[in-house]
Design a protein around this motif. Sequence first.
Motif, PDB file in Angstrom:
ATOM      1  N   SER A 152       8.002  10.394   8.843  1.00  0.00           N
ATOM      2  CA  SER A 152       6.990   9.389   9.102  1.00  0.00           C
ATOM      3  C   SER A 152       6.263   9.040   7.812  1.00  0.00           C
ATOM      4  N   LEU A 153       5.722   7.846   7.750  1.00  0.00           N
ATOM      5  CA  LEU A 153       4.865   7.424   6.650  1.00  0.00           C
ATOM      6  C   LEU A 153       3.456   7.303   7.198  1.00  0.00           C
ATOM      7  N   VAL A 154       2.536   8.069   6.634  1.00  0.00           N
ATOM      8  CA  VAL A 154       1.152   8.074   7.118  1.00  0.00           C
ATOM      9  C   VAL A 154       0.192   7.960   5.943  1.00  0.00           C
ATOM     10  N   ALA A 155      -1.018   7.542   6.242  1.00  0.00           N
ATOM     11  CA  ALA A 155      -2.077   7.550   5.233  1.00  0.00           C
ATOM     12  C   ALA A 155      -2.483   9.002   4.978  1.00  0.00           C
ATOM     13  N   ASP A 156      -2.950   9.308   3.792  1.00  0.00           N
ATOM     14  CA  ASP A 156      -3.310  10.688   3.454  1.00  0.00           C
ATOM     15  C   ASP A 156      -4.322  11.294   4.418  1.00  0.00           C
ATOM     16  N   TRP A 157      -5.244  10.484   4.959  1.00  0.00           N
ATOM     17  CA  TRP A 157      -6.252  11.039   5.859  1.00  0.00           C
ATOM     18  C   TRP A 157      -5.675  11.410   7.225  1.00  0.00           C
ATOM     19  N   GLU A 158      -4.408  11.045   7.486  1.00  0.00           N
ATOM     20  CA  GLU A 158      -3.764  11.451   8.736  1.00  0.00           C
ATOM     21  C   GLU A 158      -3.082  12.807   8.620  1.00  0.00           C
ATOM     22  N   MET A 165       0.834  -1.175   0.000  1.00  0.00           N
ATOM     23  CA  MET A 165       0.000   0.000   0.000  1.00  0.00           C
ATOM     24  C   MET A 165       0.881   1.240   0.000  1.00  0.00           C
ATOM     25  N   GLN A 166       0.313   2.327  -0.483  1.00  0.00           N
ATOM     26  CA  GLN A 166       1.062   3.580  -0.543  1.00  0.00           C
ATOM     27  C   GLN A 166       0.734   4.469   0.648  1.00  0.00           C
ATOM     28  N   PHE A 167       1.788   5.053   1.192  1.00  0.00           N
ATOM     29  CA  PHE A 167       1.670   5.979   2.305  1.00  0.00           C
ATOM     30  C   PHE A 167       2.413   7.261   1.947  1.00  0.00           C
ATOM     31  N   ARG A 168       2.035   8.341   2.587  1.00  0.00           N
ATOM     32  CA  ARG A 168       2.609   9.656   2.320  1.00  0.00           C
ATOM     33  C   ARG A 168       3.817   9.876   3.226  1.00  0.00           C
ATOM     34  N   LYS A 169       4.931  10.340   2.644  1.00  0.00           N
ATOM     35  CA  LYS A 169       6.090  10.740   3.433  1.00  0.00           C
ATOM     36  C   LYS A 169       5.804  12.113   4.028  1.00  0.00           C
ATOM     37  N   VAL A 170       5.980  12.230   5.330  1.00  0.00           N
ATOM     38  CA  VAL A 170       5.769  13.498   6.015  1.00  0.00           C
ATOM     39  C   VAL A 170       6.951  13.725   6.950  1.00  0.00           C
ATOM     40  N   GLN A 206       5.965  -1.822   2.191  1.00  0.00           N
ATOM     41  CA  GLN A 206       5.780  -3.271   2.230  1.00  0.00           C
ATOM     42  C   GLN A 206       5.347  -3.711   3.623  1.00  0.00           C
ATOM     43  N   GLY A 207       4.384  -4.599   3.684  1.00  0.00           N
ATOM     44  CA  GLY A 207       3.947  -5.164   4.944  1.00  0.00           C
ATOM     45  C   GLY A 207       2.954  -4.305   5.711  1.00  0.00           C
ATOM     46  N   ARG A 208       2.594  -3.148   5.183  1.00  0.00           N
ATOM     47  CA  ARG A 208       1.601  -2.294   5.837  1.00  0.00           C
ATOM     48  C   ARG A 208       0.349  -2.247   4.972  1.00  0.00           C
ATOM     49  N   GLU A 209      -0.757  -2.316   5.616  1.00  0.00           N
ATOM     50  CA  GLU A 209      -2.040  -2.286   4.908  1.00  0.00           C
ATOM     51  C   GLU A 209      -2.878  -1.117   5.404  1.00  0.00           C
ATOM     52  N   TRP A 210      -3.695  -0.572   4.524  1.00  0.00           N
ATOM     53  CA  TRP A 210      -4.658   0.444   4.927  1.00  0.00           C
ATOM     54  C   TRP A 210      -5.806  -0.226   5.657  1.00  0.00           C
ATOM     55  N   PRO A 211      -6.307   0.418   6.682  1.00  0.00           N
ATOM     56  CA  PRO A 211      -7.492  -0.136   7.343  1.00  0.00           C
ATOM     57  C   PRO A 211      -8.708  -0.003   6.431  1.00  0.00           C
ATOM     58  N   THR A 212      -9.664  -0.874   6.609  1.00  0.00           N
ATOM     59  CA  THR A 212     -10.878  -0.809   5.798  1.00  0.00           C
ATOM     60  C   THR A 212     -12.085  -0.358   6.608  1.00  0.00           C
ATOM     61  N   ASP A 213     -11.990  -0.431   7.930  1.00  0.00           N
ATOM     62  CA  ASP A 213     -13.093  -0.082   8.810  1.00  0.00           C
ATOM     63  C   ASP A 213     -12.902   1.340   9.342  1.00  0.00           C
ATOM     64  N   ARG A 226     -15.138   8.985   4.125  1.00  0.00           N
ATOM     65  CA  ARG A 226     -15.045   9.711   2.852  1.00  0.00           C
ATOM     66  C   ARG A 226     -13.582  10.045   2.524  1.00  0.00           C
ATOM     67  N   ALA A 227     -12.838  10.508   3.536  1.00  0.00           N
ATOM     68  CA  ALA A 227     -11.428  10.833   3.328  1.00  0.00           C
ATOM     69  C   ALA A 227     -10.621   9.583   2.971  1.00  0.00           C
ATOM     70  N   MET A 228     -10.944   8.462   3.605  1.00  0.00           N
ATOM     71  CA  MET A 228     -10.263   7.204   3.305  1.00  0.00           C
ATOM     72  C   MET A 228     -10.552   6.774   1.866  1.00  0.00           C
ATOM     73  N   ALA A 229     -11.792   6.932   1.423  1.00  0.00           N
ATOM     74  CA  ALA A 229     -12.165   6.580   0.048  1.00  0.00           C
ATOM     75  C   ALA A 229     -11.440   7.472  -0.950  1.00  0.00           C
ATOM     76  N   GLU A 230     -11.326   8.774  -0.644  1.00  0.00           N
ATOM     77  CA  GLU A 230     -10.594   9.687  -1.525  1.00  0.00           C
ATOM     78  C   GLU A 230      -9.133   9.283  -1.632  1.00  0.00           C
ATOM     79  N   ALA A 231      -8.537   8.883  -0.510  1.00  0.00           N
ATOM     80  CA  ALA A 231      -7.134   8.464  -0.514  1.00  0.00           C
ATOM     81  C   ALA A 231      -6.944   7.201  -1.344  1.00  0.00           C
ATOM     82  N   ARG A 232      -7.882   6.292  -1.268  1.00  0.00           N
ATOM     83  CA  ARG A 232      -7.786   5.066  -2.076  1.00  0.00           C
ATOM     84  C   ARG A 232      -7.851   5.396  -3.563  1.00  0.00           C
ATOM     85  N   GLY A 233      -8.570   6.459  -3.887  1.00  0.00           N
ATOM     86  CA  GLY A 233      -8.670   6.896  -5.274  1.00  0.00           C
ATOM     87  C   GLY A 233      -7.508   7.766  -5.716  1.00  0.00           C
ATOM     88  N   GLY A 234      -6.553   8.011  -4.803  1.00  0.00           N
ATOM     89  CA  GLY A 234      -5.372   8.790  -5.132  1.00  0.00           C
ATOM     90  C   GLY A 234      -5.584  10.292  -5.090  1.00  0.00           C
TER      91      GLY A 234
END
Length: 117
Positions: free
Chosen positions: A18-24, A1-6, A46-53, A94-102
């Motif tokens: 840090s590597l975070v999801a876009d919604w963070e 999965m892709q994470f944002r470098k911050v 590698q080895g990190r997954e986005w949460p789905t819930d 909604r933010a998580m869905a937007e991040a999945r869509g890039g």
Amino acid sequence: MQFRKVNILRDETTSILSLVADWEVPLLEAIHGEERLSIGELVEAQGREWPTDARGEFQRLGALYGVTGSGDNALSFVERVYGAGSIGVKNLERAMAEARGGKRKQKGSEELIGAFG
């Protein structure tokens, strides 16, 4: 999965990469201030997954990033950014869905805080 470098500038001598999801990112902006963040590109983690819930992620973010204010004015950063209760969970979803869509909202932190309501 892709994470944002911050890169978070804590003080003049300390920065944290840090590597975070876009919604963070809006949470980090609310906590540290937009001027203390350097937001980089998406990278494969590698080895990190986005949460789905979204509800579970809302709880995780609340525990991770903590609370601002005290007493009756206490509010978690995740509630401050996305809203409280089911509205906050829905906005985070909604933010998580937007991040999945890039798609990442390119706004200043003052526009991101509460922008999902």
